[in-house]
Design an enzyme around this catalytic site. Sequence first.
Site, PDB file in Angstrom:
ATOM      1  CG  HIS A 194      10.136 -31.635  32.335  1.00 31.67           C
ATOM      2  ND1 HIS A 194      10.165 -31.428  30.978  1.00 31.67           N
ATOM      3  CD2 HIS A 194      10.131 -32.984  32.510  1.00 31.67           C
ATOM      4  CE1 HIS A 194      10.161 -32.597  30.344  1.00 31.67           C
ATOM      5  NE2 HIS A 194      10.138 -33.551  31.256  1.00 31.67           N
ATOM      6  CG  HIS A 225       6.829 -27.470  40.461  1.00 29.59           C
ATOM      7  ND1 HIS A 225       5.941 -28.277  41.152  1.00 29.59           N
ATOM      8  CD2 HIS A 225       6.119 -26.927  39.439  1.00 29.59           C
ATOM      9  CE1 HIS A 225       4.755 -28.232  40.571  1.00 29.59           C
ATOM     10  NE2 HIS A 225       4.835 -27.414  39.524  1.00 29.59           N
ATOM     11  CG  HIS A 261       5.599 -23.783  35.969  1.00 31.41           C
ATOM     12  ND1 HIS A 261       5.679 -24.862  35.110  1.00 31.41           N
ATOM     13  CD2 HIS A 261       5.028 -24.257  37.109  1.00 31.41           C
ATOM     14  CE1 HIS A 261       5.173 -25.940  35.695  1.00 31.41           C
ATOM     15  NE2 HIS A 261       4.773 -25.593  36.910  1.00 31.41           N
ATOM     16  CD  GLU A 296       2.345 -24.265  34.308  1.00 34.75           C
ATOM     17  OE1 GLU A 296       2.691 -24.877  33.285  1.00 34.75           O
ATOM     18  OE2 GLU A 296       1.881 -24.820  35.330  1.00 34.75           O
ATOM     19  CG  HIS A 313       2.500 -24.437  40.444  1.00 35.21           C
ATOM     20  ND1 HIS A 313       2.427 -25.056  39.200  1.00 35.21           N
ATOM     21  CD2 HIS A 313       1.897 -23.230  40.294  1.00 35.21           C
ATOM     22  CE1 HIS A 313       1.811 -24.248  38.355  1.00 35.21           C
ATOM     23  NE2 HIS A 313       1.486 -23.136  38.998  1.00 35.21           N
ATOM     24  CB  THR A 354       0.273 -27.402  34.729  1.00 36.23           C
ATOM     25  OG1 THR A 354       1.462 -27.414  35.526  1.00 36.23           O
ATOM     26  CG2 THR A 354      -0.831 -26.644  35.451  1.00 36.23           C
ATOM     27  CB  THR A 355       3.634 -31.623  34.079  1.00 32.77           C
ATOM     28  OG1 THR A 355       3.456 -32.168  35.393  1.00 32.77           O
ATOM     29  CG2 THR A 355       4.269 -30.238  34.181  1.00 32.77           C
TER      30      THR A 355
END
Length: 341
Positions: free
Chosen positions: A85, A110, A112, A123, A136, A218-219
Site C-alpha cells: 500500500h 510512509h 502517499h 491525503e 507521514h 488514514t488506513t
Amino acid sequence: MFPALIFLQVWSQTVAASDAPHWSYDEGPHGQKHWQNTYPDCGFQSQSPINIQTDSVQYDPNLLPIDPEGYRAPGNLFTILNNGHTVQISLPETMSIHGLPHVYSSVQMHLHWGSKGQVGGSEHQVDGHAFAAELHVVHYNSEKYPNVSVAIHQPDGLAVLGIFLETGKAVNKAYDHILNHLDDIKYAEQEIQIQPFDVRELLPAHLGHYFLYNGSLTTPPCYQSVQWVVFHQPVRISIGQLERLQKSLYVTPEGKIPEVPLVNNFRALQHLNQRVIYSSFDLESSGYSAGEIVAIIFGVLLGCAGLFLAGWIVAKRIREQRMEEQKGVVFTSSTRRAISD
C-alpha cells in the site's frame, strides 16, 4: 524498543499489507468505500484525512513549535518495506518529538502519492488544494504507554506529522535516501535494511507553523487515536523524484500476474463534523515569524541603502562629468582669446 518493532511488523503485515482481511484504495469490493464493513472504526465521526479550511481554523497562541529529538542521528539501521500500500520506513524509538502535551516516540514513516498526469496525491488538503504527495511520520505516546500496540487504541495514543510535498526544479537529496532504494522493493512484501540518515532534512525548515486536530489512521483499522500535526510549509522535491515514486512500485507480490502499479494510495477526504482545527500561527497576520519579519525589514532597509548608494554614485559621476565639460569650455574660450590677441 523490541515490543514496538514486533508490533510494527504485525501492523505492516496485517493492517497495511495485503494479508486477509484484504483492503485496497480502488473502487472494488475491498475499496475504501467498503472499509467500514470490515473495519467499523472507518465509519466513525472523527476520521482522517480532512480538508483544512483556513477560514474556520482557530489560532492557539499556546501551541509550541515541534521539536524533534534524535532525528539527525538516528543510529540504528532502517528497514524499508513495500507493504502493498505504500513504502514504509521503520524508525527507532530513540527518535521523538516534543512540543505537544506529551513526548511521542517514533515508529515509522510512509508516503502517499497520486499517479503521473494527475493533479494531487496528498491525503490532506488546504482550502481544497491537494499537493503532489504527503509524508507521514508516525509516533506513539511513550510518556503514557509502554509501546505502540497499547497506544494505538488510546485517544491520545498517536501523533502523526503530516508533510506536504510539492514539485520544483531542484532535486531534494534528503528524499533520495528513500527513493534510491525503491527498485529493491518493487513488489509487495519485499524489504531491505538501509543505513540511517538525517530524517530532520525530510521536514520543512520551519516547524512552528502547523495545523493541529484530532483524527484517525488514514488506513484500516482507522483507529481514532491520532493527534495530527500538519505543517503549513510544504517541502519541495523534483518532478523526476515524484515520477520515480509514481512508477517504481507494485501492489502485487513478485511473480503475480497481472502486476498492479502502486499509485493513488490516498484516502478520500472525510467530514470534519464537530471537530476544531487549531493553528500554531495567526492566519490573519502576514504568516511570518518574528525572526522572519526582522529579516524582511533588514532586507528592505539594506536594499534601500543600496539604491541610495547607487543613486549617489551616479549623481556624483554626473556632477564630475559636468564639471569636466565646464572646464573644457573655459579652456577653449581662454585659448581663443589668447590667439586673437
